[in-house]
Write an enzyme that holds these catalytic residues in place. Sequence first.
Site, PDB file in Angstrom:
ATOM      1  N   ARG A  59      -4.805  -4.422   5.437  1.00 33.71           N
ATOM      2  CA  ARG A  59      -5.595  -4.433   4.198  1.00 33.71           C
ATOM      3  C   ARG A  59      -6.928  -3.715   4.366  1.00 33.71           C
ATOM      4  O   ARG A  59      -7.921  -4.078   3.734  1.00 33.71           O
ATOM      5  CB  ARG A  59      -5.850  -5.860   3.702  1.00 33.71           C
ATOM      6  CG  ARG A  59      -4.618  -6.626   3.311  1.00 33.71           C
ATOM      7  CD  ARG A  59      -4.241  -6.304   1.877  1.00 33.71           C
ATOM      8  NE  ARG A  59      -2.939  -6.880   1.566  1.00 33.71           N
ATOM      9  CZ  ARG A  59      -2.761  -7.955   0.807  1.00 33.71           C
ATOM     10  NH1 ARG A  59      -3.782  -8.553   0.274  1.00 33.71           N
ATOM     11  NH2 ARG A  59      -1.555  -8.397   0.583  1.00 33.71           N
TER      12      ARG A  59
ATOM     13  N   ARG B 186     -10.521   0.849  -8.250  1.00 33.71           N
ATOM     14  CA  ARG B 186      -9.616  -0.068  -8.947  1.00 33.71           C
ATOM     15  C   ARG B 186     -10.074  -0.251 -10.394  1.00 33.71           C
ATOM     16  O   ARG B 186      -9.248  -0.251 -11.313  1.00 33.71           O
ATOM     17  CB  ARG B 186      -9.581  -1.415  -8.234  1.00 33.71           C
ATOM     18  CG  ARG B 186      -8.566  -2.393  -8.779  1.00 33.71           C
ATOM     19  CD  ARG B 186      -8.831  -3.767  -8.185  1.00 33.71           C
ATOM     20  NE  ARG B 186      -7.764  -4.718  -8.387  1.00 33.71           N
ATOM     21  CZ  ARG B 186      -7.555  -5.376  -9.516  1.00 33.71           C
ATOM     22  NH1 ARG B 186      -8.328  -5.175 -10.555  1.00 33.71           N
ATOM     23  NH2 ARG B 186      -6.560  -6.255  -9.597  1.00 33.71           N
TER      24      ARG B 186
ATOM     25  N   ASP C  26       1.992  -1.708  -2.367  1.00 34.97           N
ATOM     26  CA  ASP C  26       2.230  -3.143  -2.223  1.00 34.97           C
ATOM     27  C   ASP C  26       3.687  -3.356  -1.853  1.00 34.97           C
ATOM     28  O   ASP C  26       4.535  -2.501  -2.133  1.00 34.97           O
ATOM     29  CB  ASP C  26       1.907  -3.892  -3.522  1.00 34.97           C
ATOM     30  CG  ASP C  26       1.767  -5.385  -3.244  1.00 34.97           C
ATOM     31  OD1 ASP C  26       0.735  -5.796  -2.684  1.00 34.97           O
ATOM     32  OD2 ASP C  26       2.716  -6.146  -3.537  1.00 34.97           O
TER      33      ASP C  26
ATOM     34  N   ARG D 236     -10.369  -5.084  -1.237  1.00 33.63           N
ATOM     35  CA  ARG D 236     -11.474  -5.583  -2.064  1.00 33.63           C
ATOM     36  C   ARG D 236     -12.794  -5.796  -1.336  1.00 33.63           C
ATOM     37  O   ARG D 236     -13.826  -5.930  -1.974  1.00 33.63           O
ATOM     38  CB  ARG D 236     -11.046  -6.894  -2.740  1.00 33.63           C
ATOM     39  CG  ARG D 236     -10.056  -6.658  -3.872  1.00 33.63           C
ATOM     40  CD  ARG D 236      -9.430  -7.950  -4.330  1.00 33.63           C
ATOM     41  NE  ARG D 236      -8.517  -8.458  -3.323  1.00 33.63           N
ATOM     42  CZ  ARG D 236      -7.854  -9.606  -3.416  1.00 33.63           C
ATOM     43  NH1 ARG D 236      -8.038 -10.394  -4.443  1.00 33.63           N
ATOM     44  NH2 ARG D 236      -7.030  -9.978  -2.468  1.00 33.63           N
TER      45      ARG D 236
ATOM     46  N   TYR E  68       9.265 -13.799  -3.345  1.00 32.35           N
ATOM     47  CA  TYR E  68       8.553 -13.457  -4.581  1.00 32.35           C
ATOM     48  C   TYR E  68       9.524 -13.222  -5.737  1.00 32.35           C
ATOM     49  O   TYR E  68       9.234 -13.558  -6.883  1.00 32.35           O
ATOM     50  CB  TYR E  68       7.695 -12.203  -4.379  1.00 32.35           C
ATOM     51  CG  TYR E  68       6.459 -12.445  -3.534  1.00 32.35           C
ATOM     52  CD1 TYR E  68       5.333 -13.052  -4.084  1.00 32.35           C
ATOM     53  CD2 TYR E  68       6.418 -12.070  -2.203  1.00 32.35           C
ATOM     54  CE1 TYR E  68       4.195 -13.270  -3.320  1.00 32.35           C
ATOM     55  CE2 TYR E  68       5.288 -12.277  -1.426  1.00 32.35           C
ATOM     56  CZ  TYR E  68       4.178 -12.885  -1.992  1.00 32.35           C
ATOM     57  OH  TYR E  68       3.057 -13.104  -1.241  1.00 32.35           O
TER      58      TYR E  68
HETATM   59  O1  1CP Z   1      -3.104  -2.762   4.268  1.00 30.80           O
HETATM   60  C1  1CP Z   1      -3.471  -1.926   3.410  1.00 30.80           C
HETATM   61  O2  1CP Z   1      -4.637  -1.476   3.348  1.00 30.80           O
HETATM   62  C2  1CP Z   1      -2.415  -1.349   2.465  1.00 30.80           C
HETATM   63  C3  1CP Z   1      -2.276  -2.034   1.231  1.00 30.80           C
HETATM   64  C4  1CP Z   1      -1.447  -3.293   1.051  1.00 30.80           C
HETATM   65  C5  1CP Z   1      -0.413  -3.865   1.833  1.00 30.80           C
HETATM   66  C6  1CP Z   1       0.086  -3.417   3.184  1.00 30.80           C
HETATM   67  C7  1CP Z   1      -1.584  -4.090  -0.091  1.00 30.80           C
HETATM   68  C8  1CP Z   1      -2.569  -3.858  -1.143  1.00 30.80           C
HETATM   69  N1  1CP Z   1      -0.621  -5.067  -0.075  1.00 30.80           N
HETATM   70  C9  1CP Z   1       0.097  -4.952   1.101  1.00 30.80           C
HETATM   71  C10 1CP Z   1       1.244  -5.753   1.530  1.00 30.80           C
HETATM   72  C11 1CP Z   1       1.462  -7.088   0.924  1.00 30.80           C
HETATM   73  N2  1CP Z   1       1.400  -7.442  -0.411  1.00 30.80           N
HETATM   74  C12 1CP Z   1       1.905  -8.210   1.640  1.00 30.80           C
HETATM   75  C13 1CP Z   1       2.223  -8.191   3.109  1.00 30.80           C
HETATM   76  C14 1CP Z   1       0.992  -8.221   3.942  1.00 30.80           C
HETATM   77  C15 1CP Z   1       0.247  -9.537   3.944  1.00 30.80           C
HETATM   78  O3  1CP Z   1       0.861 -10.526   4.351  1.00 30.80           O
HETATM   79  O4  1CP Z   1      -0.912  -9.527   3.585  1.00 30.80           O
HETATM   80  C16 1CP Z   1       2.047  -9.280   0.747  1.00 30.80           C
HETATM   81  C17 1CP Z   1       2.487 -10.695   1.047  1.00 30.80           C
HETATM   82  C18 1CP Z   1       1.733  -8.784  -0.553  1.00 30.80           C
HETATM   83  C19 1CP Z   1       1.801  -9.509  -1.826  1.00 30.80           C
HETATM   84  C20 1CP Z   1       0.477  -9.449  -2.476  1.00 30.80           C
HETATM   85  N3  1CP Z   1       0.040  -8.396  -3.224  1.00 30.80           N
HETATM   86  C21 1CP Z   1      -0.572 -10.375  -2.356  1.00 30.80           C
HETATM   87  C22 1CP Z   1      -0.532 -11.685  -1.595  1.00 30.80           C
HETATM   88  C23 1CP Z   1      -0.199 -12.768  -2.544  1.00 30.80           C
HETATM   89  C24 1CP Z   1       0.150 -14.078  -1.860  1.00 30.80           C
HETATM   90  O5  1CP Z   1       1.224 -14.592  -2.148  1.00 30.80           O
HETATM   91  O6  1CP Z   1      -0.661 -14.558  -1.042  1.00 30.80           O
HETATM   92  C25 1CP Z   1      -1.667  -9.872  -3.089  1.00 30.80           C
HETATM   93  C26 1CP Z   1      -3.003 -10.509  -3.307  1.00 30.80           C
HETATM   94  C27 1CP Z   1      -1.258  -8.622  -3.619  1.00 30.80           C
HETATM   95  C28 1CP Z   1      -2.064  -7.650  -4.386  1.00 30.80           C
HETATM   96  C29 1CP Z   1      -2.715  -6.668  -3.497  1.00 30.80           C
HETATM   97  N4  1CP Z   1      -2.017  -5.798  -2.689  1.00 30.80           N
HETATM   98  C30 1CP Z   1      -2.910  -4.976  -2.037  1.00 30.80           C
HETATM   99  C31 1CP Z   1      -4.228  -5.347  -2.449  1.00 30.80           C
HETATM  100  C32 1CP Z   1      -5.499  -4.679  -1.989  1.00 30.80           C
HETATM  101  C33 1CP Z   1      -4.091  -6.404  -3.344  1.00 30.80           C
HETATM  102  C34 1CP Z   1      -5.222  -7.100  -4.097  1.00 30.80           C
HETATM  103  C35 1CP Z   1      -5.171  -6.590  -5.484  1.00 30.80           C
HETATM  104  C36 1CP Z   1      -6.482  -6.350  -6.128  1.00 30.80           C
HETATM  105  O7  1CP Z   1      -7.109  -5.279  -5.941  1.00 30.80           O
HETATM  106  O8  1CP Z   1      -6.873  -7.235  -6.911  1.00 30.80           O
END
Ligand code: 1CP
Length: 349
Positions: free
Chosen positions: A24, A37, A74, A28, A151
């Site tokens: 990540r 964003r 994502d 944010r 999911y």
């Molecule tokens: O790592 C990076 O910089 C690349 C971007 C990336 C990756 C690899 C994002 C951006 N998401 C992911 C993978 C992802 N998405 C995972 C696997 C990694 C992990 O365990 O963290 C998972 C479980 C998700 C699902 C997801 N999408 C979540 C988690 C929700 C939960 O159940 O806890 C969230 C918050 C998102 C949205 C998201 N994806 C990425 C970002 C920066 C965000 C936040 C969105 C925003 O800007 O509001």
Amino acid sequence: MQNERFLRALRREPVDCTPVWIMRQAGRYLPEYRATRARAGSFVKLCKTPELACEVTLQPIARFPLDAAILFSDILTIPDAMGLSLSVDEGVGPRLAHPLRARADIDKLGVPDAETDLRYVMDAVRLIRRELNGRVPLIGFAGSPWTLACYMIEGEGSASFARPKALAWDDPATMHRLLDVVARAVAAYLAAQAAAGAQALMIFDTWGGLLAPEMFREFSLRYLAQIAQILKSNHVARDVPLILFSKGANSHLEALADTGCAALGLDWTIALGDARTRVGDRVALQGNLDPSVLHATPDAIRGEVGKALASFGAHPGHVFNLGHGITPEVNPEHLGVLIDAVHALSTRT
Ligand code: 1CP
């Protein structure tokens, strides 16, 4: 490629210092990410607009001396392309408009064509490679079949993911049908990212650790191994190192290492040295500081980096990372301290 450290470490070759990237890293905690964003209007629009996805992928690379970039996207792009329709609300998290609630919903699913249905991702990979211009390698990624199924069935995040577990117990044949189609979709998607230019591939099995051991083997590990095998038979992807990250699944490290992947991602609940003793020279290891370390003082951060490096020891095959994603409240300067400490404390003379 100007910076080969990350790819060399994945091949367990000697490096001048330990490579580091952060899960990540585009996200944010960076004000420039929040600005892009806001300009995009929504998270999904950001993912689906290759120029904007490219811009945020490069933001952490411009700010910090990171050794790899990761595609901004994502894991839920695949369910979205399968017709479940993804949205991500600020502060709420991801939501699928059409979760799988009946057997008939699962029977209808097909494998999306990565180059057409997920073209925006492949276009982003091609554009990012061009803009990186060889500065650092680019990582492509996908979710694991089990984590995506969580999911797809639940429709949103959950602490326990009781619905997908109940399906696995009540109707394992239907669960396997779902996992099989998702595994074929993930393998095709990762192979397409490799063909578009991704130089390493990572699978996030974020919710694998929610499964009891026997269930983990049947409903998660089996499909991770299937994807690794499909990628090995693909003429482009076979040469692209695969990193498996099953969070909370430390009791399965040996089995994960036997899938044919190049590296294992580790969370912070195991010492790097202990993990290395268990998997030996079969795979490289990536990780694994507790992300909360970034809330501590710079001196404490340096101390923890030093301990992690010492725990891994003077062997080839370590990629430094956190044990899970960086959180939105972190002060970016603290991440700079961590990255500089990794490079300084691991320099080989
Ligand atoms: O790592 C990076 O910089 C690349 C971007 C990336 C990756 C690899 C994002 C951006 N998401 C992911 C993978 C992802 N998405 C995972 C696997 C990694 C992990 O365990 O963290 C998972 C479980 C998700 C699902 C997801 N999408 C979540 C988690 C929700 C939960 O159940 O806890 C969230 C918050 C998102 C949205 C998201 N994806 C990425 C970002 C920066 C965000 C936040 C969105 C925003 O800007 O509001």
